[in-house]
Write an enzyme that holds these catalytic residues in place. Structure first.
Site, PDB file in Angstrom:
ATOM      1  N   ARG A  45       0.738  -1.029  -0.066  1.00 37.53           N
ATOM      2  CA  ARG A  45       0.004   0.192  -0.180  1.00 37.53           C
ATOM      3  C   ARG A  45       0.882   1.403  -0.070  1.00 37.53           C
ATOM      4  O   ARG A  45       0.381   2.364  -0.422  1.00 37.53           O
ATOM      5  CB  ARG A  45      -0.988   0.177   1.219  1.00 37.53           C
ATOM      6  CG  ARG A  45      -1.886  -1.055   1.307  1.00 37.53           C
ATOM      7  CD  ARG A  45      -2.610  -1.018   2.720  1.00 37.53           C
ATOM      8  NE  ARG A  45      -3.402  -1.939   2.840  1.00 37.53           N
ATOM      9  CZ  ARG A  45      -3.073  -3.231   3.480  1.00 37.53           C
ATOM     10  NH1 ARG A  45      -1.880  -3.410   3.790  1.00 37.53           N
ATOM     11  NH2 ARG A  45      -3.908  -4.339   3.575  1.00 37.53           N
ATOM     12  N   GLY A  46       2.003   1.175   0.238  1.00 38.85           N
ATOM     13  CA  GLY A  46       2.993   2.253   0.881  1.00 38.85           C
ATOM     14  C   GLY A  46       3.295   3.101  -0.375  1.00 38.85           C
ATOM     15  O   GLY A  46       3.499   4.277   0.022  1.00 38.85           O
ATOM     16  N   GLU A 100       7.894   1.971  -6.119  1.00 34.85           N
ATOM     17  CA  GLU A 100       7.878   1.430  -4.658  1.00 34.85           C
ATOM     18  C   GLU A 100       8.077   2.582  -3.786  1.00 34.85           C
ATOM     19  O   GLU A 100       8.552   3.462  -4.022  1.00 34.85           O
ATOM     20  CB  GLU A 100       9.301   0.518  -4.801  1.00 34.85           C
ATOM     21  CG  GLU A 100       9.573  -0.109  -3.521  1.00 34.85           C
ATOM     22  CD  GLU A 100       8.591  -1.147  -2.879  1.00 34.85           C
ATOM     23  OE1 GLU A 100       7.644  -0.867  -2.650  1.00 34.85           O
ATOM     24  OE2 GLU A 100       9.375  -2.367  -2.880  1.00 34.85           O
ATOM     25  N   ASP A 101       7.652   2.301  -2.501  1.00 37.88           N
ATOM     26  CA  ASP A 101       7.721   3.207  -1.474  1.00 37.88           C
ATOM     27  C   ASP A 101       8.952   3.366  -0.905  1.00 37.88           C
ATOM     28  O   ASP A 101       9.637   4.412  -0.899  1.00 37.88           O
ATOM     29  CB  ASP A 101       6.713   2.977  -0.455  1.00 37.88           C
ATOM     30  CG  ASP A 101       6.555   1.774   0.132  1.00 37.88           C
ATOM     31  OD1 ASP A 101       7.508   0.679  -0.343  1.00 37.88           O
ATOM     32  OD2 ASP A 101       5.882   1.101   0.970  1.00 37.88           O
ATOM     33  N   ASP A 104      14.116  -1.346   1.594  1.00 36.54           N
ATOM     34  CA  ASP A 104      14.837  -1.710   2.992  1.00 36.54           C
ATOM     35  C   ASP A 104      15.753  -2.672   2.710  1.00 36.54           C
ATOM     36  O   ASP A 104      16.972  -2.191   2.455  1.00 36.54           O
ATOM     37  CB  ASP A 104      13.670  -1.988   3.827  1.00 36.54           C
ATOM     38  CG  ASP A 104      14.307  -2.353   5.468  1.00 36.54           C
ATOM     39  OD1 ASP A 104      15.065  -1.457   5.814  1.00 36.54           O
ATOM     40  OD2 ASP A 104      13.563  -3.103   5.870  1.00 36.54           O
ATOM     41  N   ASP A 160       3.324   3.665   6.734  1.00 35.74           N
ATOM     42  CA  ASP A 160       2.547   3.682   7.985  1.00 35.74           C
ATOM     43  C   ASP A 160       3.380   2.991   9.252  1.00 35.74           C
ATOM     44  O   ASP A 160       4.649   2.165   8.894  1.00 35.74           O
ATOM     45  CB  ASP A 160       1.495   2.667   7.774  1.00 35.74           C
ATOM     46  CG  ASP A 160       1.732   1.204   7.806  1.00 35.74           C
ATOM     47  OD1 ASP A 160       2.813   0.851   7.124  1.00 35.74           O
ATOM     48  OD2 ASP A 160       1.239   0.363   8.602  1.00 35.74           O
ATOM     49  N   ARG A 166      -0.298   7.213   7.851  1.00 34.50           N
ATOM     50  CA  ARG A 166      -0.012   6.960   6.137  1.00 34.50           C
ATOM     51  C   ARG A 166      -0.153   8.271   5.614  1.00 34.50           C
ATOM     52  O   ARG A 166       0.160   8.486   4.400  1.00 34.50           O
ATOM     53  CB  ARG A 166      -0.990   5.886   5.654  1.00 34.50           C
ATOM     54  CG  ARG A 166      -0.604   4.562   5.490  1.00 34.50           C
ATOM     55  CD  ARG A 166      -1.440   3.732   4.642  1.00 34.50           C
ATOM     56  NE  ARG A 166      -1.379   2.351   5.154  1.00 34.50           N
ATOM     57  CZ  ARG A 166      -0.402   1.450   4.779  1.00 34.50           C
ATOM     58  NH1 ARG A 166       0.938   1.913   4.274  1.00 34.50           N
ATOM     59  NH2 ARG A 166      -0.333   0.192   5.237  1.00 34.50           N
TER      60      ARG A 166
END
Ligand code: 5GP
Length: 177
Positions: A45-46, A100-101, A104, A160, A166
């Site tokens: 969702r990010g 992409e958010d 990592d 989030d 968010r």
């Protein structure tokens, strides 16, 4: 605790200026490459807010679709990524930009680039809003990047913490839980 406003890491105006610059750069690259249309693949969702802002500022013909991934075996163990929601259509011959958010460990983006490359797109590029260079564990081919971050948990601008924060317009930090 989670309802306290997170400390500002990247202010809204800085984000908006960077997204504008990225949209301009990406549009120019696809135009120069002669691409008639780009399919922006947002990773739910990010990435939904980043994708919304980026896509509205791009100036080449574009469509939008979404995927959702899930990582199992989290924590410090290497997670294996699976696709829990797929694209709606065949992407053979399509110019794909994965949006992409956050990168990592890099496992989500690595998984997605392999999965979509196997479908025969005309081209496949990647764009991430933020990356944590100290956390990356696998080589990820990143064509466009908003910001590099320190190793802190970030929220806001689509990201989030337990589904809170968010919709903040800035990128903030919360204490690690
Ligand atoms: P990767 O596969 O690159 O290890 O992980 C990507 C996913 O980890 C992101 O899509 C996001 O869901 C989660 N993630 C990693 N770091 C953060 C962070 O600082 N904040 C938030 N909200 N999510 C994060």
């Amino acid at each position: 605790m989670q309802r306290d406003l997170p400390a500002v890491l990247i202010p809204e105006a800085t984000i908006q200026a960077r997204v504008q610059a990225l949209a301009r750069e990406i549009s120019a690259d696809y135009r120069d490459a002669g691409a008639e249309e780009v399919l922006l693949v947002g990773v739910l969702r990010g990435a939904f807010i980043f994708l919304a802002d980026l896509s509205r500022r791009m100036t080449v013909p574009r469509r939008v679709d979404f995927v959702m991934c899930s990582t199992y075996g989290g924590g410090t163990e290497p997670g294996s990524v699976t696709l829990v929601m797929d694209l709606r259509s065949d992407v053979r011959g399509t110019h794909i930009l994965i949006v992409e958010d956050i990168v990592d460990t890099g496992r989500t983006l690595q998984f997605l680039t392999k999965a979509l490359a196997a479908r025969g797109p005309a081209s496949l590029k990647t764009c991430a809003f933020v990356r944590k260079p100290d956390r990356v564990q696998v080589p990820v081919p990143l064509d466009y990047l908003g910001f590099d971050l320190p190793d802190v948990w970030v929220v806001g601008y689509g990201l989030d913490c337990g589904d809170f924060h968010r919709t903040l317009p800035y990128l903030g930090t919360v204490p690690t839980h």
